[in-house]
Structure formats: C-alpha cells, structure tokens
Scaffold this active site. Structure first.
Site, mmCIF file in Angstrom:
data_model
loop_
_atom_site.group_PDB
_atom_site.id
_atom_site.type_symbol
_atom_site.label_atom_id
_atom_site.label_comp_id
_atom_site.label_asym_id
_atom_site.label_seq_id
_atom_site.Cartn_x
_atom_site.Cartn_y
_atom_site.Cartn_z
ATOM 1 N N ASN A 1 -10.358 -2.817 2.439
ATOM 2 C CA ASN A 1 -10.028 -2.916 1.019
ATOM 3 C C ASN A 1 -11.280 -2.735 0.174
ATOM 4 O O ASN A 1 -12.389 -2.771 0.704
ATOM 5 C CB ASN A 1 -9.441 -4.309 0.708
ATOM 6 C CG ASN A 1 -7.955 -4.419 1.054
ATOM 7 O OD1 ASN A 1 -7.251 -3.421 1.187
ATOM 8 N ND2 ASN A 1 -7.488 -5.645 1.193
ATOM 9 N N HIS B 1 0.830 -1.226 0.000
ATOM 10 C CA HIS B 1 0.000 0.000 0.000
ATOM 11 C C HIS B 1 0.859 1.268 0.000
ATOM 12 O O HIS B 1 0.505 2.267 0.618
ATOM 13 C CB HIS B 1 -0.956 0.016 1.199
ATOM 14 C CG HIS B 1 -1.928 -1.127 1.227
ATOM 15 N ND1 HIS B 1 -3.183 -1.067 0.669
ATOM 16 C CD2 HIS B 1 -1.831 -2.370 1.746
ATOM 17 C CE1 HIS B 1 -3.810 -2.216 0.853
ATOM 18 N NE2 HIS B 1 -3.018 -3.031 1.492
#
Ligand code: HDD
Length: 702
Positions: free
Chosen positions: A164, A91
């Site tokens: 997510n 990420h």
C-alpha cells in the site's frame, strides 16, 4: 414495406489533420485488428463462421419477431451477458501498467533470491495501483489508501509484493479484516456512500478499535489525496524474511520511493477534481506513458536482525507499527520503471491475480498475523473472482519462466499435457518433473509457546506511533489532519462515535483533540478511553512528512494557460516554452475548444474548453488576457472559479495586465506566488512548489 438492408460498414472520411482518439490508443496499446499487409480479417463467430451481416437479427419477416434459430444473435448476446466477472471485494478500481525492475545493489549476503542478487538484471513487472473501498467504476480520487501491487516475473517464478502507499495497517490480526472492510464499504442497508470513509459504520468500527489509530493518522493526512499515482510512496508493510545460501535469515521491510517526489493535493482540490475528471489518476498515467514520461520508483529495503528487532520499542510483527527510517535506514537496491500500457484492460488489469504467498526461493514470511491470514485469502479470492484454479494460465498471471507439475484439468484448462503420467514419484516418465534442491525452503525457525487465540502483549501500544506520526508533520500537515478529522466525523450521525474518537485523540496529542473537538462543536473534552499500554515518547521522524519529501520540480507536472480572444501570443509562447523546458506538460484553455483569435490575428487552438478544464487539473496556471478578454471572462463563473481555485489551492499564477483584471474581479489577492507573466523565471520557480504561506489567508483550518 421495403426490405432495405442497413449496414454500418460505410467508409467514413477523416477530417484532414485530425487524429481520432482510438489511433492514440493504438499507439499506446499496440493492438491492431489487422493481419500482415494491412488486410483486415473477416468478422466471424467464435467458431470461425464468417458473418455477412452484423447489423440485423434474423426475423420471420422485416417487421416480424426474431427467430430462435438465430444462433449468431444468441452467441453474441450470451457472450455479452457474461462479460463481467466479480469485482474485487477491495481494490476494485485500479490502473495497471507493465514495466521492469532493475537491481542496482546486490543483497547476496542476505538472500539467494536471484532477483535481489544479480545487479543490472532486468525483470519484467506488472504493477496495479488501486483505491481500496470504491467499486470498479468509482472515482480515482476519494480519500483512500492506494494499493500498490507489483508482480515480478522472475527467472525463479513470480514474486508478488502486494503493498500500500501507507506503511501501516488498521488491524493486527487477519481475523478482523472482514469486519474492517464491511465497516468501510457502502452501508449494506442503503448502498452508500461509495468509496468514502466519512460515514457512521467506518468510524463506529474505528472508534472501537484502538489499534487502528496509527493508520487513522496516516489516512487523515494528505497521503490519501495523491496528486498522481506517479507521486506516491509504497510499502510492503509487513516484515518479511530474506534467506541466504547458508540458510541464515534477516528481516526485511520493502519500500518504493517515487522519482518525481511525493506530492498530494488539498482536500477542496480533490473534491473538485473528482467532479472535473473521474479518471484523473488513470488518465494521468495513460498520458505520461503515451508521452514517454515513464514513472520510476526506487526500491529500498530496511534490513534488521532478530537481536535488533528485540531492541525496538515496538513489535515489528505488528502491522500497525513501522520502523522509523532514523532507526533502520533505507538501503536503495533497485529501480522500477513503468513503460507499457496494457493492450487490454480486462485481460490484464482486471484479470491479474496477486497473492502475497507468491514468493521465490530466498524470500520468506514473518509471523505477522495479518500477513499469515493474507497468505490464505488471496488465492481463495482469485478462485471465486477468476472462476478456476487455472488462473495462472491467463497470460498476465503466467510465470515467464518454465513451470511444470502434475496438477491437471479443471475449468478452462488451456494446457494439453501429453503422456500417461500425472503423478510423482514415477518411473514411467523418468520421474519428471522432479524436486529441485534450489527450490523454496521455509526459514528454519523454532516455535515454542502456548497455543491459543491470544493477542501478544507486545501489540498493546496503540498510540505511541500515532503520536510520533502527528508530531513529525509540519504545521500545515497537522492542520490538514485536524481538518480531515473534523470533516469525516461531522458526517457521522451518531454523536457518541464522534466523542469516542476525540477521546482517542487525547492520547495522541491534546492539541489535536482540542482542535477537532472545537471543529465538531463539542463544549467539553470527552474522557480518553483506558489505554492498554502507556504512550511512549518517540523522537519525531521527518521522513514521515509529505512536504519534506516533495521535490521542487515541474517534471511530470501540468501547467494550464487560460486565454481568450485578443490574448498576447508572444507571452503565451514564452510561458509555454519555459514550462515545457522545465519538464511540465502544458494545456491551452479557452472559452471555446476551437481556440482564440490572438492579438496578432492568428488563431491558437485550445486543448481544453474553459468549463470542462478547471484549474484543479493543473499544478500552476497562467492567465494571459487582453482587457476585452478579461472583461468578458469576468462574467464567466468558470473563469472566476479558475483563478479563485488556483489561488485557494496554493498554486502559482502568472498574469499579464488582463490576467490581473480577472484576478481583481474574482476578488483574488496578490502574493509572492502571483507573478508577472513576463518574468518566466519567477513563474517557473513559484510553480515548482505550493504557496504554503498563503494557506492561512484562504481558509480556516480546524
Ligand atoms: Fe489485501 C487485495 C494490499 C490486508 C485480502 N490487498 C489487495 C490489493 C492490495 C492489497 C494492493 C489489490 C491487489 C490487486 O491489485 O489486485 N491488503 C493489502 C495490504 C494489506 C492487506 C497492504 C495489509 C498490510 N488483504 C489484507 C488482509 C486480507 C486481505 C488482512 C484478508 C485476510 N486483499 C485481500 C483480498 C483481495 C485484496 C480480499 C481483494 C482482491 C484480491 O485480493 O485479489 O483477498
């Protein structure tokens, strides 16, 4: 040799009417290096020493060596040398935005968490939306999951919901996370591919990890190719617990649903967007915020009891499973609006530190073994990433409610607690700060059973929900999943990995396995691996589709109008107005950025030059050309690609007579999505959706 002193402080004239980009940026970020009254502060060292020359280092003579004495040079370069901190192992690439959360329905019956009980109360948030595999400088649009991390600065402490855009995960146990990430990241001996799953190590690991099959179906769908970060759903993934004032607990799953509806791109489009604009998603968010089009999500929960959980045909503690909305409906309880771009990317988007362990009283964890591992990992990673246990003092991480304890010192300590007491209990400082009965209480759960490194039997079904997901999709979406699998597996060099994967697909859906096998050129279907549990029949869940959740709207979408010298200004104006009235943004594209001379002799400035502004950047296009303009553009590859791609990516195209000539010369067909530019209503209606029926005429899908 003269001792001419060069300075870079000369005043520059600004062209009349032009607005430099940095002024726009200032308007968004609000950061101005000015003191009150418009006075600019003096340039100084970090010690406050005023600088008389920021252009030249101190030298022994004008052409001579630099002197070690130059503490100003050394301070500046040393600081620069240390500007980077370790990027996130996953990420790393992200867009962060400030905003607020507002509760619209109280969950008082279920939780004591104030953020979920006080209707109408607005809580500030910082939301960071990321890709997973690529580095901080990678493109915005690989095929990848999007992280969706929200930090709620509540009155009872920070609550981080770190989710997510896909409601399930690859693995069931946190102990496999380093293996998963090592498999997906660039291969260690060669340093590529960057931000891609289409390589051997990823599919090798996946093919040997049947529990990942459900998530594999999701990542092969167009969910991983979002049109905009403003058009993705997001999920807290795990089951959490809500605890009410009486200490009773209820399981909960958290969902974010975008107000603009779900929308994805098509693979070929995504690939071309990556080339046309590496920052496509970040720029889209920046532009939307700057224009006051603030993205919004509904916040919804699925609430269920232990008894309900016991009746599910899957284990809700297994993060590779979701709870279909048809089984436990979503209850919308709030909304999040993102409305303020950060002042400084590093200070906020880079330094923000999310930890799933950051909860507030009334919210607790479930026994999901993936979540349990996460509760350790995030705090640990912040220590190495931000370098100190005092990372909570960085403004973007600091709670906005009072916080006090006896933790002291450490690297980069910014606080200066006074007094001689740094322990509890104490009598010297009135035992302050003290424990509070309203503080955090873990759910009172009785645990029994044998200790051991065991995977629960209830986690053994790896295919039923993967099958349910696939069967819930429209035919177009199923075809895209099959094509994605063919693309990804065709990049895998080891044939045995491809075969094992096709074997897994046989458990999911035989037709899918056959399509992928044919696409990979396999003569015979491989054997399916032994399944640890029988594949159950589960009712299709239309809520799992993208197409079913798209909204027929132009809100938040973009229209491109291609023009050239001689174009009809009245038609351009009409289309532009209709698109803006429908909520779209509009860009004029011309062969030169200076614009085009219209049929009536006036100049129309362009927002983009043709070669640098391809049609992949828009949701629908109009092509308004004179015959002469059409003839000239028919010789331009960029113009041919503009209309071919718009057609191939299933977009509506408005054309006048010249536009039709360009389409003909580009060998682009005509269908219901290609409309007369004078019929603005027909264009707006067609532009609100993709022309799915066209797909079979433009590409062979696996
Ligand atoms: Fe994670 C970052 C989401 C499993 C370990 N994760 C990270 C971020 C998101 C997620 C959105 C970026 C946060 C930000 O913007 O700064 N991760 C998930 C989801 C998971 C998940 C939805 C499964 C349901 N993660 C997971 C596991 C582990 C980690 C099982 C380790 C055991 N994740 C991390 C990390 C990161 C991270 C290494 C990297 C940077 C950071 O934490 O702050 O600790």
């Amino acid at each position: 040799m003269s001792k001419a002193k060069t300075t870079g402080t000369g005043k520059r004239k600004q062209a009349k009417g032009s607005t430099p980009a940095r002024d726009t940026h200032r308007a968004v970020g609000g950061e101005l290096h000015q003191v009150a009254g418009g006075e600019h502060p003096a340039l100084t060292t970090n010690q406050g020493l005023g600088l008389s020359d920021n252009q030249n280092s101190l030298k022994a003579n004008p052409r001579g060596p630099a002197l070690l004495e130059d503490f100003i040079l050394r301070e500046k370069i040393t600081h620069f040398d240390h500007e980077r901190i370790p990027e996130r192992i996953v990420h790393a690439r992200a867009t962060g935005v400030h905003g607020f959360f507002e509760l619209t329905a109280s969950l008082k019956q279920y939780t004591s968490a104030r953020i979920l009980t006080e209707v109408g109360e607005k809580t500030p948030v910082f939301t960071r939306i990321s890709t997973v595999a690529g580095g901080a400088g990678s493109v915005d649009t690989p095929r990848d999951i999007r992280g969706f991390a929200v930090k709620f600065y509540t009155k009872e402490g920070n609550w981080d919901l770190v989710g997510n855009n896909i409601p399930v995960f690859f693995i069931q146990d946190a102990i496999k996370f380093p293996d998963l990430i090592h498999a997906v990241k660039m291969e260690p001996d060669r340093g590529f591919p960057q931000s891609a799953t289409a390589h051997d190590t990823f599919w090798d690991f996946i093919s040997l990890t049947p529990e990942s099959m459900h998530t594999v179906m999701w990542i092969m769908s167009d969910r991983t190719l979002p049109r905009s970060l403003r058009m993705i759903e997001a999920f807290g993934v795990h089951s959490f617990r809500l605890i009410n004032a009486a200490g009773e607990s209820t399981f909960v799953k958290f969902h974010w649903r975008p107000k603009l509806g779900l929308q994805s791109t098509i693979w070929d489009e995504t690939v071309k967007i990556s080339g046309a604009d590496q920052d496509f998603h970040r720029r889209d968010m920046f532009d939307a915020i700057a224009a006051g089009n603030f993205p919004e999500w509904e916040f919804a929960v699925q609430l269920f009891t232990q008894e309900q959980a016991d009746s599910f045909p899957f284990d809700h503690l297994d993060a590779t499973k979701l709870i279909p909305e048809e089984l436990v409906p979503l209850k919308v309880i709030g909304r999040m609006v993102l409305d303020r771009w950060p002042n400084n990317f590093f200070a906020e988007t880079e330094q923000v530190a999310y930890c799933p362990s950051h909860v507030v009283p009334g919210i607790d964890f479930s026994n999901d073994p993936l979540l349990q591992g996460r509760l350790f990992s995030y705090l640990d990673t912040q220590l190495s990433r931000l370098g100190s246990p005092n990372f909570h003092q960085i403004p973007v991480n600091a709670p906005k409610c009072p916080f006090a304890n006896h933790q002291r010192d450490g690297h980069m300590q910014m606080a200066q607690p006074a007094g001689r007491v740094a322990y509890e209990p104490n009598s010297l400082s009135d035992n302050s700060p003290r424990e509070t009965p309203n503080g955090f209480h873990s759910a009172a759960i009785t645990e029994t059973g044998e200790k051991g490194r065991i995977r629960a039997e209830s986690f053994a079904d790896h295919y039923s929900q993967a099958r349910q997901f696939y069967l819930s999709q429209t035919a177009y979406e199923q075809a895209h999943i099959a094509s994605a699998l063919v693309f990804e597996l065709s990049k895998v060099e080891h044939p045995h990995i491809r075969e094992v994967m096709v074997g897994h697909l046989l458990h999911i859906e035989k037709d899918l396995a056959k399509r992928v096998a044919a696409g990979l050129g396999l003569d015979t279907l491989p054997d399916a691996p032994v399944a640890a549990a029988p594949v159950k029949k589960m009712a299709p869940s239309p809520a799992l589709q993208i197409i079913g959740k798209m909204k027929a709207t132009l809100a938040g979408r973009a229209i491109g109008i291609l023009i050239a010298d001689g174009s009809d200004g009245a038609v351009i104006k009409k289309i532009k107005k209709a698109a803006i009235d429908a909520g779209a943004s509009v860009k004029i594209i011309a062969p030169t950025v200076g614009g085009a001379k219209l049929a009536d002799g006036t100049m129309l400035a362009a927002d983009g030059q043709l070669a640098g502004t391809p049609s992949v950047l828009f949701d629908a296009v109009a092509v308004i050309l004179s015959d002469k303009g059409a003839k000239a553009l028919s010789m331009e590859g960029a113009a041919i690609d503009f209309v071919r791609d718009a057609f191939g990516h299933l977009k509506a195209i408005a054309i006048d007579q010249g536009g039709q000539v360009l389409l003909k010369n580009a060998n682009v067909g005509q269908d219901a999505g290609v409309v007369d530019a004078n019929d603005k209503n027909a264009f707006i209606a067609a532009a609100k959706t993709r022309q799915w029926d066209r797909e079979k005429s433009v590409r062979t899908l696996a």
